[in-house]
Motif scaffolding. Structure first.
Motif, PDB file in Angstrom:
ATOM      1  N   TRP A 184       0.836  -1.203   0.000  1.00 15.29           N
ATOM      2  CA  TRP A 184       0.000   0.000   0.000  1.00 15.29           C
ATOM      3  C   TRP A 184       0.870   1.252   0.000  1.00 15.29           C
ATOM      4  CZ3 TRP A 184      -1.266   3.675   4.017  1.00 15.29           C
ATOM      5  CH2 TRP A 184      -2.326   4.528   3.699  1.00 15.29           C
ATOM      6  N   MET A 185       1.931   1.234   0.791  1.00 16.09           N
ATOM      7  CA  MET A 185       2.838   2.380   0.824  1.00 16.09           C
ATOM      8  C   MET A 185       3.485   2.598  -0.547  1.00 16.09           C
ATOM      9  SD  MET A 185       4.495   1.783   4.608  1.00 16.09           S
ATOM     10  CE  MET A 185       5.767   3.022   4.402  1.00 16.09           C
ATOM     11  N   MET A 215      -9.646  -6.223   4.599  1.00 14.62           N
ATOM     12  CA  MET A 215      -8.578  -6.224   3.608  1.00 14.62           C
ATOM     13  C   MET A 215      -9.143  -6.739   2.279  1.00 14.62           C
ATOM     14  SD  MET A 215      -5.690  -7.718   6.200  1.00 14.62           S
ATOM     15  CE  MET A 215      -4.363  -7.785   5.034  1.00 14.62           C
ATOM     16  N   PRO A 216      -9.987  -5.938   1.611  1.00 15.44           N
ATOM     17  CA  PRO A 216     -10.637  -6.438   0.401  1.00 15.44           C
ATOM     18  C   PRO A 216      -9.649  -6.711  -0.739  1.00 15.44           C
ATOM     19  CG  PRO A 216     -11.251  -4.147   0.824  1.00 15.44           C
ATOM     20  CD  PRO A 216     -10.404  -4.591   1.961  1.00 15.44           C
ATOM     21  N   MET A 236      -3.627  -4.851  -1.902  1.00 17.83           N
ATOM     22  CA  MET A 236      -4.243  -6.181  -1.869  1.00 17.83           C
ATOM     23  C   MET A 236      -4.609  -6.617  -3.288  1.00 17.83           C
ATOM     24  SD  MET A 236      -4.326  -7.355   1.230  1.00 17.83           S
ATOM     25  CE  MET A 236      -5.490  -8.684   1.037  1.00 17.83           C
ATOM     26  N   ASP A 237      -3.976  -5.998  -4.264  1.00 17.93           N
ATOM     27  CA  ASP A 237      -4.279  -6.266  -5.671  1.00 17.93           C
ATOM     28  C   ASP A 237      -3.318  -7.319  -6.210  1.00 17.93           C
ATOM     29  OD1 ASP A 237      -2.375  -4.301  -5.164  1.00 17.93           O
ATOM     30  OD2 ASP A 237      -2.891  -3.086  -6.886  1.00 17.93           O
ATOM     31  N   ALA A 258     -11.092  -8.811  -8.083  1.00 17.30           N
ATOM     32  CA  ALA A 258     -11.296  -7.755  -7.095  1.00 17.30           C
ATOM     33  C   ALA A 258     -12.683  -7.898  -6.488  1.00 17.30           C
ATOM     34  CB  ALA A 258     -11.143  -6.382  -7.733  1.00 17.30           C
ATOM     35  N   GLU A 259     -12.745  -7.711  -5.180  1.00 17.98           N
ATOM     36  CA  GLU A 259     -14.022  -7.663  -4.478  1.00 17.98           C
ATOM     37  C   GLU A 259     -14.559  -6.235  -4.560  1.00 17.98           C
ATOM     38  OE1 GLU A 259     -13.154 -10.708  -0.805  1.00 17.98           O
ATOM     39  OE2 GLU A 259     -12.478  -8.645  -0.587  1.00 17.98           O
ATOM     40  N   ALA A 260     -15.856  -6.089  -4.507  1.00 21.95           N
ATOM     41  CA  ALA A 260     -16.443  -4.762  -4.364  1.00 21.95           C
ATOM     42  C   ALA A 260     -16.145  -4.271  -2.946  1.00 21.95           C
ATOM     43  CB  ALA A 260     -17.948  -4.818  -4.600  1.00 21.95           C
TER      44      ALA A 260
END
Length: 150
Positions: A41-42, A114-115, A121-122, A127-129
């Motif tokens: 994420w960073m 953490m979707p 998280m990609d 991908a989740e909504a």
């Protein structure tokens, strides 16, 4: 022709302003030492022009979340602070930029859990909504933006 030029000039200024906001914006990220998605994420923040700085906090991370007013049902793996706002979890950089531009009276933004498919998280094309929530000063929340499943 004049209207097209004015529209193009306005769009260019908006892009430059958004870039200026993020290019000089430091974000302090409280995280745990073993969390790879925090680092991912960073990296997304850096790619967007922010300047994230991580701190391994261990058990003190829960205290940070609570002290910053993040509701328990909004908790995720990392908690960041930027210009007085709290960013909880895998919030997309574009939403952080929008928050800093609009400056609402709020605690900050949160993506609970953490979707899969959210920044950091990609992992692939799935991908989740998920929703990004604006956490208001009284602890209530409202949807700030939504992202569809793939």
């Amino acid at each position: 022709m004049k209207n097209r030029f004015q529209t193009l000039a306005a769009a260019t200024l908006m892009i430059a302003a958004a870039t200026a906001v993020t290019a000089q914006t430091a974000i302090h990220v409280g995280k745990t030492r073993s969390c790879g998605c925090c680092l991912a994420w960073m990296e997304k923040l850096s790619d967007a022009g922010f300047a994230p700085e991580g701190e391994n906090m261990g058990g003190a991370l829960i205290r940070l979340k609570m002290d910053r007013g993040i509701p328990v049902d909004m908790f995720s793996c990392h908690t960041a602070t930027v210009e007085g706002y709290t960013i909880e979890g895998h919030v997309p950089p574009a939403d952080i930029t929008r928050l800093l531009e609009e400056r609402p009276d709020a605690i900050g933004l949160a993506v609970p859990g953490m979707p899969i498919g959210s920044p950091g998280m990609d992992f692939g094309d799935d991908a989740e909504a998920y929703d990004v929530f604006l956490v208001k000063s009284d602890g209530s929340t409202e949807i700030f933006s939504s992202y569809p499943a793939s």
